[in-house]
Design a protein around this motif. Structure first.
Motif, PDB file in Angstrom:
ATOM      1  N   LYS A 194      -1.060  -1.559  -5.445  1.00 17.53           N
ATOM      2  CA  LYS A 194      -0.149  -2.328  -4.577  1.00 17.53           C
ATOM      3  C   LYS A 194      -0.313  -1.901  -3.120  1.00 17.53           C
ATOM      4  O   LYS A 194      -0.328  -2.739  -2.207  1.00 17.53           O
ATOM      5  CB  LYS A 194       1.296  -2.112  -5.021  1.00 17.53           C
ATOM      6  CG  LYS A 194       1.631  -2.677  -6.392  1.00 17.53           C
ATOM      7  CD  LYS A 194       1.716  -4.192  -6.382  1.00 17.53           C
ATOM      8  CE  LYS A 194       2.209  -4.715  -7.721  1.00 17.53           C
ATOM      9  NZ  LYS A 194       2.230  -6.204  -7.771  1.00 17.53           N
ATOM     10  N   LEU A 195      -0.437  -0.595  -2.884  1.00 16.37           N
ATOM     11  CA  LEU A 195      -0.613  -0.103  -1.519  1.00 16.37           C
ATOM     12  C   LEU A 195      -1.946  -0.574  -0.940  1.00 16.37           C
ATOM     13  O   LEU A 195      -2.011  -1.020   0.220  1.00 16.37           O
ATOM     14  CB  LEU A 195      -0.539   1.427  -1.499  1.00 16.37           C
ATOM     15  CG  LEU A 195      -0.851   2.109  -0.157  1.00 16.37           C
ATOM     16  CD1 LEU A 195       0.032   1.573   0.963  1.00 16.37           C
ATOM     17  CD2 LEU A 195      -0.703   3.628  -0.279  1.00 16.37           C
TER      18      LEU A 195
ATOM     19  N   GLU B  50      -4.285  -6.786   3.097  1.00 16.00           N
ATOM     20  CA  GLU B  50      -3.642  -8.003   3.616  1.00 16.00           C
ATOM     21  C   GLU B  50      -3.238  -7.860   5.082  1.00 16.00           C
ATOM     22  O   GLU B  50      -3.214  -8.838   5.832  1.00 16.00           O
ATOM     23  CB  GLU B  50      -2.403  -8.335   2.770  1.00 16.00           C
ATOM     24  CG  GLU B  50      -2.744  -8.809   1.354  1.00 16.00           C
ATOM     25  CD  GLU B  50      -1.530  -8.783   0.429  1.00 16.00           C
ATOM     26  OE1 GLU B  50      -0.419  -8.486   0.938  1.00 16.00           O
ATOM     27  OE2 GLU B  50      -1.700  -9.041  -0.778  1.00 16.00           O
ATOM     28  N   ASN B  51      -2.936  -6.620   5.487  1.00 15.56           N
ATOM     29  CA  ASN B  51      -2.474  -6.393   6.854  1.00 15.56           C
ATOM     30  C   ASN B  51      -3.556  -5.780   7.746  1.00 15.56           C
ATOM     31  O   ASN B  51      -3.258  -5.292   8.840  1.00 15.56           O
ATOM     32  CB  ASN B  51      -1.237  -5.493   6.840  1.00 15.56           C
ATOM     33  CG  ASN B  51      -0.012  -6.199   6.286  1.00 15.56           C
ATOM     34  OD1 ASN B  51       0.702  -6.883   7.014  1.00 15.56           O
ATOM     35  ND2 ASN B  51       0.217  -6.058   4.988  1.00 15.56           N
ATOM     36  N   ASP B  52      -4.798  -5.847   7.262  1.00 19.20           N
ATOM     37  CA  ASP B  52      -5.947  -5.389   8.047  1.00 19.20           C
ATOM     38  C   ASP B  52      -5.772  -3.942   8.513  1.00 19.20           C
ATOM     39  O   ASP B  52      -6.064  -3.600   9.668  1.00 19.20           O
ATOM     40  CB  ASP B  52      -6.152  -6.319   9.250  1.00 19.20           C
ATOM     41  CG  ASP B  52      -7.582  -6.242   9.797  1.00 19.20           C
ATOM     42  OD1 ASP B  52      -8.489  -5.892   9.010  1.00 19.20           O
ATOM     43  OD2 ASP B  52      -7.785  -6.511  10.992  1.00 19.20           O
TER      44      ASP B  52
END
Length: 733
Positions: free
Chosen positions: A593-594, A600-602
């Motif tokens: 998950k991390l 996803e947040n580059d």
């Protein structure tokens, strides 16, 4: 004379072609001109490959071969183009089909040649096969007979223009068989599409001989593959099927050679393998027999499975000895009190990444090495190595050097034997598939203190360098040249900064004694870090201790269901992401998950820290990003892990330990590292290690543990791998 006539004939043939190549025998409609142009471009690319402006495709130093390849790619291809255009029985669609096929074949050949993925001398066979297939296809006949003499690389794309041919399926199956035999280790998952193909049984039989564990896995599954394996007539495959019927199948598999030979049975093995103690002793006895078979030129089937299972059981005993490190020696080492010297030897070489120094050797002479030497009758190291058929003796020598027992081990044998052993230690490093032995030798350079032994090894490395140079072995030359340079530089009477600078300059590497702060920053100017924790008891205790290092006056801490986010409030901007050590298997989910969130947040961490036992390291490495510039591996700094880190993150500086890491050392290292990063200064390993050495000087409990940690500027194994990759890349070897 015959060779001269061949060359002369080809030269005359090509001369005639060069004169006539512009005289088309048949008009080409504009609707197909583009297809001919594409073919011409690939022909020109083949000619220009060597960078010379001539009309010869040079693939070899042999002129006859070059002329044959040139004739095939130029003259014969042009003839086929003319033949296609001149055949009035072919409509536009079919002419385009065959012209496109020629283009695909040429393009595939050029691309594979550029990447060294094909034998360029195979060109005549490729062109002849395509022409024969085209003729067969025009007549509605099978293309399959024309595949037999081609390699997989040559035939892979050749048949794709003939998908509607009645022989396409058979040809595809034959190509798959060629691919399978070149890729036995990874082929089993792909076999399900070819279960009814005649070659499948032979593929499974071949896999069984190299990777019997894979065949066992599928034989015991509930899939169509299992049924195909059970029907396989090969005797070895049938033996694996019988092993699979036992509830102890994975433990019994390593003894497959004995089962095939008829010296034991599944029924006799079942009670032995059910007991860890008896199982380990049986594996040692069998491993010695397998190594003897190998030394005699045989190819035992179960050796890989035996090594894997033996390592797992070795670590079981080692972890118990490690966990009892505060207990008296009779209690701590009770589990191995009845082990033979050979059994202790195998514990040692299988425990490189987890052995405590005090588990290996200690002042009570109770360590695994100490007891191995004491229980030998007579106490001679060379006799022991002969008993185990020198199995992984280079690993043992490297470990003895690292734990400072090499001098003791060598003195247990006659001087001529110890010299011979060390000669063998540095020989044949160029013949192995990977760099593990060479990296072990490189690492041992930094541990050996005996001047005479160092001089001897230095001379032996130079002898081997001269040997590989004489035999024009480019890979061997790189390996021994690097070792020679490492040896010379690390033995200089210089300070650490000078040595590190010399090594970086010599090997054309970025600085190895510091990491530039700018290289740690993201585009936003923030330094991102990721720390991996695991859900066993040790991991949960480490996480709890780790979190006490971030006081609210200097750090902001927030948590969600899966991870903690720790951001600096003072100094340079840095953010640490640490997954929560949720009970297994929840820890793996938290890490996943991390990692998804960061992707996803580059967010690309430049500092990565592994806080877990060696059996968790694969999960950490699976999630390692190429952005990593500092990687703290703890005890997981063996060759294979170093190689993976540097494959994924080539610029990484690696901190590792010769034994299992401890939070009492890890946390001061991490705390010092965080202070360096928040200061915005370069992370200087020489300065940082001097500070840490001073910190641990008065810590009697952890001083020795810290001395087993290896900073990046002294991690000769990692430096060797980096330099090797750099040189191989520069010289295109």
């Amino acid at each position: 004379m015959r060779r001269f006539l061949i060359v002369l004939s080809l030269l005359l043939f090509l001369a005639g072609w060069l004169q006539a190549q512009n005289n088309s025998h048949h008009p080409i409609p504009i609707s197909r001109q583009g297809f001919h142009d594409n073919i011409d471009k690939e022909q020109a690319a083949a000619i220009k490959f060597d960078g010379k402006a001539d009309d010869l495709v040079k693939v070899s130093d042999d002129q006859t071969t070059n002329l044959q390849v040139t004739n095939a790619l130029i003259k014969e291809v042009d003839d086929m183009q003319q033949e296609i255009e001149a055949n009035d029985s072919l409509d536009h669609r079919l002419k385009v089909k065959y012209l496109s096929g020629i283009y695909v074949v040429l393009k595939d050949y050029n691309q594979k040649r550029a990447h060294h993925n094909i034998d360029p001398e195979e060109a005549p066979a490729i062109i002849n096969a395509f022409r024969d297939m085209m003729h067969a296809d025009i007549k509605g006949q099978s293309i399959a007979p024309y595949m037999h003499n081609l390699s997989y690389e040559a035939s892979e794309r050749l048949i794709e223009s003939f998908r509607d041919n009645p022989g396409y399926k058979a040809a595809k199956g034959e190509i798959f068989t060629k691919f399978a035999f070149n890729n036995l280790e990874t082929i089993m998952p792909k076999l399900s599409e070819y279960l009814n193909y005649p070659g499948t049984d032979s593929i499974v039989a071949a896999v069984a001989r190299k990777y019997p564990n894979q065949v066992l896995t599928y034989a015991t599954s509930y899939t169509p593959m299992a049924n195909a394996i059970k029907r396989n007539p090969d005797p070895l495959v049938q033996q694996i099927v019988r092993i699979g019927q036992s509830p102890q199948s994975t433990r019994i598999l390593p003894f497959i050679d004995e089962l095939v030979a008829g010296t034991t049975t599944v029924e006799k093995l079942e009670p032995i393998v059910a007991n860890d103690y008896q199982y380990y002793k049986k594996m040692v006895k069998s491993m010695i027999a397998l190594q003897k078979m190998r030394a005699e030129g045989q190819h035992p089937f179960g050796i890989k499975a035996m090594m894997e299972n033996m390592q797992a059981k070795s670590l079981l005993f080692i972890r118990e000895v490690n966990d009892l490190h505060e207990e008296p020696a009779p209690v701590r080492f009770n589990i191995v009190k009845n082990f033979t010297p050979e059994e202790l030897y195998y514990l040692i070489i299988n425990g490189q990444e987890e052995l405590y120094t005090s588990s290996y050797t200690n002042h009570n002479n109770a360590g695994l090495y100490d007891q191995m030497m004491l229980r030998m009758k007579p106490p001679r190291g060379d006799s022991l190595l002969m008993i185990v058929n020198f199995d992984r003796f280079k690993k043992f020598i490297a470990m003895a050097a690292g734990f400072n027992t090499l001098d003791n081990f060598l003195k247990s044998m006659a001087p001529e034997n110890s010299n011979y052993l060390m000669q063998k230690y540095v020989q044949n490093l160029e013949t192995t598939e990977d760099l593990e032995d060479a990296v072990d030798v490189a690492n041992s350079f930094g541990s050996i203190r005996d001047p005479k032994l160092l001089d001897f090894l230095r001379a032996e490395v130079k002898k081997n360098l001269a040997y590989v140079r004489k035999h024009d072995d480019k890979r061997g030359t790189v390996i021994y040249q690097l070792l020679s340079s490492l040896f010379e530089t690390t033995s200089k009477d210089e300070n650490d900064v000078s040595k590190a600078t010399d090594l970086a300059t010599q090997f054309s590497l970025p600085p190895i004694n510091y990491v530039n702060y700018k290289d740690l920053e993201s585009d936003s100017g923030r330094v991102y870090q990721q720390v991996f924790f695991y859900g066993d008891k040790d991991g949960q205790e480490s996480f709890a201790s780790f979190m006490t290092n971030f006081p609210s006056s200097e750090w902001r801490v927030s948590k969600n269901k899966y991870w903690a986010t720790i951001s600096s409030l003072k100094g340079k901007a840095t953010t640490i992401y640490a997954n929560l050590p949720i009970d297994e298997p929840g820890d793996k989910e938290a890490i996943s998950k991390l990692s998804d969130y960061m992707d996803e947040n580059d967010i690309h961490p430049s500092v990565v820290i592994h806080r877990g036992h060696s059996y968790h390291i694969n999960t950490t490495l699976d999630n390692l990003q190429s952005s990593a510039r500092i990687v703290v591996l703890g005890s997981c700094g063996g060759y294979h892990n170093l190689a993976v880190v540097l494959e994924k993150a080539p610029e990484a500086h690696i901190i590792s330990s010769k034994q299992v890491g401890t939070r009492f050392v890890n946390e001061p290292i991490i705390h010092t590292l965080e202070d360096q990063i928040r200061s915005g200064k370069n992370v200087d390993w020489v300065v940082m290690w001097a500070q840490l050495t001073k910190h641990f000087a008065g810590d009697a409990r952890n001083k020795d543990l810290f001395s087993d940690y290896v900073p990046p500027h002294k991690n000769l194994g990692a430096i060797f791998i980096k330099a090797y990759k750099q040189i191989m890349k520069e010289e295109k070897i």
